[in-house]
Design a protein around this motif. Structure first.
Motif, PDB file in Angstrom:
ATOM      1  N   ALA A  12       0.838  -1.210   0.000  1.00 31.23           N
ATOM      2  CA  ALA A  12       0.000   0.000   0.000  1.00 31.23           C
ATOM      3  C   ALA A  12       0.868   1.254   0.000  1.00 31.23           C
ATOM      4  CB  ALA A  12      -0.934  -0.006   1.208  1.00 31.23           C
ATOM      5  N   GLN A  13       1.977   1.234   0.728  1.00 29.36           N
ATOM      6  CA  GLN A  13       2.876   2.385   0.762  1.00 29.36           C
ATOM      7  C   GLN A  13       3.523   2.605  -0.610  1.00 29.36           C
ATOM      8  OE1 GLN A  13       5.319   1.152   4.000  1.00 29.36           O
ATOM      9  NE2 GLN A  13       3.855   1.841   5.547  1.00 29.36           N
ATOM     10  N   VAL A  14       3.921   1.524  -1.261  1.00 31.73           N
ATOM     11  CA  VAL A  14       4.515   1.634  -2.599  1.00 31.73           C
ATOM     12  C   VAL A  14       3.488   2.191  -3.580  1.00 31.73           C
ATOM     13  CG1 VAL A  14       5.450   0.311  -4.548  1.00 31.73           C
ATOM     14  CG2 VAL A  14       6.245  -0.144  -2.218  1.00 31.73           C
ATOM     15  N   ASP A  15       2.241   1.768  -3.452  1.00 31.03           N
ATOM     16  CA  ASP A  15       1.183   2.282  -4.328  1.00 31.03           C
ATOM     17  C   ASP A  15       1.019   3.795  -4.200  1.00 31.03           C
ATOM     18  OD1 ASP A  15       0.669  -0.229  -5.309  1.00 31.03           O
ATOM     19  OD2 ASP A  15      -1.106  -0.579  -4.054  1.00 31.03           O
ATOM     20  N   GLU A  16       1.397   4.360  -3.077  1.00 32.12           N
ATOM     21  CA  GLU A  16       1.255   5.797  -2.831  1.00 32.12           C
ATOM     22  C   GLU A  16       2.512   6.587  -3.199  1.00 32.12           C
ATOM     23  OE1 GLU A  16      -1.571   7.347  -1.854  1.00 32.12           O
ATOM     24  OE2 GLU A  16      -2.516   5.387  -2.046  1.00 32.12           O
ATOM     25  N   LEU A  17       3.568   5.916  -3.633  1.00 34.54           N
ATOM     26  CA  LEU A  17       4.792   6.632  -3.989  1.00 34.54           C
ATOM     27  C   LEU A  17       4.553   7.539  -5.193  1.00 34.54           C
ATOM     28  CD1 LEU A  17       7.555   3.867  -3.713  1.00 34.54           C
ATOM     29  CD2 LEU A  17       7.179   5.799  -2.164  1.00 34.54           C
ATOM     30  N   PRO A  18       5.194   8.703  -5.214  1.00 31.63           N
ATOM     31  CA  PRO A  18       5.095   9.560  -6.400  1.00 31.63           C
ATOM     32  C   PRO A  18       5.811   8.894  -7.576  1.00 31.63           C
ATOM     33  CG  PRO A  18       6.658  10.479  -4.837  1.00 31.63           C
ATOM     34  CD  PRO A  18       6.012   9.303  -4.173  1.00 31.63           C
ATOM     35  N   MET A  19       5.417   9.253  -8.784  1.00 28.83           N
ATOM     36  CA  MET A  19       5.987   8.635  -9.984  1.00 28.83           C
ATOM     37  C   MET A  19       7.518   8.646 -10.000  1.00 28.83           C
ATOM     38  SD  MET A  19       3.960   7.081 -11.784  1.00 28.83           S
ATOM     39  CE  MET A  19       4.054   6.991 -13.542  1.00 28.83           C
ATOM     40  N   PRO A  20       8.176   9.751  -9.668  1.00 25.09           N
ATOM     41  CA  PRO A  20       9.648   9.735  -9.727  1.00 25.09           C
ATOM     42  C   PRO A  20      10.276   8.713  -8.776  1.00 25.09           C
ATOM     43  CG  PRO A  20       8.840  11.989  -9.571  1.00 25.09           C
ATOM     44  CD  PRO A  20       7.662  11.075  -9.349  1.00 25.09           C
ATOM     45  N   ALA A  21       9.572   8.380  -7.714  1.00 26.42           N
ATOM     46  CA  ALA A  21      10.120   7.443  -6.737  1.00 26.42           C
ATOM     47  C   ALA A  21       9.993   5.991  -7.198  1.00 26.42           C
ATOM     48  CB  ALA A  21       9.409   7.610  -5.399  1.00 26.42           C
ATOM     49  N   LEU A  22       9.073   5.711  -8.095  1.00 28.76           N
ATOM     50  CA  LEU A  22       8.840   4.322  -8.499  1.00 28.76           C
ATOM     51  C   LEU A  22      10.043   3.703  -9.204  1.00 28.76           C
ATOM     52  CD1 LEU A  22       5.120   4.475  -9.631  1.00 28.76           C
ATOM     53  CD2 LEU A  22       6.062   3.530  -7.501  1.00 28.76           C
ATOM     54  N   ALA A  23      10.703   4.454 -10.070  1.00 29.05           N
ATOM     55  CA  ALA A  23      11.888   3.925 -10.755  1.00 29.05           C
ATOM     56  C   ALA A  23      13.000   3.654  -9.752  1.00 29.05           C
ATOM     57  CB  ALA A  23      12.357   4.893 -11.829  1.00 29.05           C
ATOM     58  N   ALA A  24      13.185   4.565  -8.805  1.00 32.35           N
ATOM     59  CA  ALA A  24      14.216   4.369  -7.784  1.00 32.35           C
ATOM     60  C   ALA A  24      13.887   3.163  -6.909  1.00 32.35           C
ATOM     61  CB  ALA A  24      14.346   5.631  -6.927  1.00 32.35           C
ATOM     62  N   TYR A  25      12.616   2.982  -6.607  1.00 29.71           N
ATOM     63  CA  TYR A  25      12.205   1.829  -5.802  1.00 29.71           C
ATOM     64  C   TYR A  25      12.442   0.526  -6.572  1.00 29.71           C
ATOM     65  CZ  TYR A  25       9.486  -1.225  -2.829  1.00 29.71           C
ATOM     66  OH  TYR A  25       9.091  -2.256  -2.022  1.00 29.71           O
ATOM     67  N   ALA A  26      12.158   0.533  -7.862  1.00 26.43           N
ATOM     68  CA  ALA A  26      12.407  -0.659  -8.684  1.00 26.43           C
ATOM     69  C   ALA A  26      13.895  -1.000  -8.694  1.00 26.43           C
ATOM     70  CB  ALA A  26      11.899  -0.432 -10.100  1.00 26.43           C
ATOM     71  N   GLU A  27      14.749   0.015  -8.776  1.00 29.76           N
ATOM     72  CA  GLU A  27      16.194  -0.222  -8.714  1.00 29.76           C
ATOM     73  C   GLU A  27      16.591  -0.794  -7.361  1.00 29.76           C
ATOM     74  OE1 GLU A  27      18.188   3.422  -9.642  1.00 29.76           O
ATOM     75  OE2 GLU A  27      17.349   3.505 -11.671  1.00 29.76           O
ATOM     76  N   LEU A  28      15.972  -0.290  -6.309  1.00 32.78           N
ATOM     77  CA  LEU A  28      16.246  -0.808  -4.967  1.00 32.78           C
ATOM     78  C   LEU A  28      15.895  -2.286  -4.878  1.00 32.78           C
ATOM     79  CD1 LEU A  28      16.861  -0.433  -1.894  1.00 32.78           C
ATOM     80  CD2 LEU A  28      14.404  -0.029  -1.655  1.00 32.78           C
ATOM     81  N   ILE A  29      14.748  -2.666  -5.384  1.00 30.76           N
ATOM     82  CA  ILE A  29      14.323  -4.068  -5.318  1.00 30.76           C
ATOM     83  C   ILE A  29      15.311  -4.951  -6.080  1.00 30.76           C
ATOM     84  CG2 ILE A  29      12.499  -5.700  -5.923  1.00 30.76           C
ATOM     85  CD1 ILE A  29      12.034  -3.663  -3.509  1.00 30.76           C
ATOM     86  N   ALA A  30      15.738  -4.504  -7.257  1.00 29.34           N
ATOM     87  CA  ALA A  30      16.725  -5.278  -8.016  1.00 29.34           C
ATOM     88  C   ALA A  30      18.009  -5.442  -7.210  1.00 29.34           C
ATOM     89  CB  ALA A  30      17.006  -4.596  -9.353  1.00 29.34           C
ATOM     90  N   PHE A  31      18.419  -4.387  -6.531  1.00 31.50           N
ATOM     91  CA  PHE A  31      19.619  -4.441  -5.697  1.00 31.50           C
ATOM     92  C   PHE A  31      19.426  -5.406  -4.525  1.00 31.50           C
ATOM     93  CE2 PHE A  31      22.206  -2.825  -2.171  1.00 31.50           C
ATOM     94  CZ  PHE A  31      23.461  -2.849  -2.750  1.00 31.50           C
ATOM     95  N   LEU A  32      18.267  -5.316  -3.858  1.00 26.69           N
ATOM     96  CA  LEU A  32      18.009  -6.170  -2.693  1.00 26.69           C
ATOM     97  C   LEU A  32      17.914  -7.645  -3.066  1.00 26.69           C
ATOM     98  CD1 LEU A  32      15.445  -4.085  -0.619  1.00 26.69           C
ATOM     99  CD2 LEU A  32      17.907  -4.376  -0.244  1.00 26.69           C
ATOM    100  N   GLU A  33      17.470  -7.931  -4.276  1.00 25.47           N
ATOM    101  CA  GLU A  33      17.407  -9.326  -4.705  1.00 25.47           C
ATOM    102  C   GLU A  33      18.806  -9.927  -4.832  1.00 25.47           C
ATOM    103  OE1 GLU A  33      15.023  -9.059  -8.249  1.00 25.47           O
ATOM    104  OE2 GLU A  33      13.207  -9.575  -7.139  1.00 25.47           O
ATOM    105  N   LEU A  34      19.799  -9.084  -5.032  1.00 28.02           N
ATOM    106  CA  LEU A  34      21.176  -9.563  -5.163  1.00 28.02           C
ATOM    107  C   LEU A  34      21.973  -9.464  -3.863  1.00 28.02           C
ATOM    108  CD1 LEU A  34      22.040  -7.996  -8.623  1.00 28.02           C
ATOM    109  CD2 LEU A  34      21.460 -10.390  -8.124  1.00 28.02           C
TER     110      LEU A  34
END
Length: 91
Positions: A12-34
């Motif tokens: 729910a918190q991710v759904d509320e992120l502003p558009m510019p934050a979504l790309a950064a969050y996606a990069e974070l997830i890719a990093f955390l998976e590694l």
């Protein structure tokens, strides 16, 4: 490689992120998976604990709190994003 999952509150918190934050969050997830252990410990008195924090965004406006549950699973617990004001534009 670790699998990524998120608790419903984090989704729910991710759904509320502003558009510019979504790309950064996606990069974070890719990093955390590694490399989820690269995050800072959530508690200073438990530096080896499995609860971690990781900033994200151009200026570290976002912060994710996550738990490494098993050898191959990272679960996001909390996501925050602070919108920084461009001080120069207010002059």
């Amino acid at each position: 490689m670790y699998l990524y999952d998120a608790v419903p509150d984090a989704v729910a918190q991710v759904d509320e992120l502003p558009m510019p934050a979504l790309a950064a969050y996606a990069e974070l997830i890719a990093f955390l998976e590694l490399t989820p252990w690269e995050g800072a410990p959530y508690r200073d008195d438990k530096p080896d604990g499995n609860m971690r924090t990781m900033p994200f965004g151009k200026r570290a406006e976002g912060m994710a709190v996550y738990v490494i549950l098993e050898e191959r699973l990272t679960c996001c617990h909390d996501v925050m994003f602070l919108a920084l004001l461009d001080i120069q534009s207010n002059r």
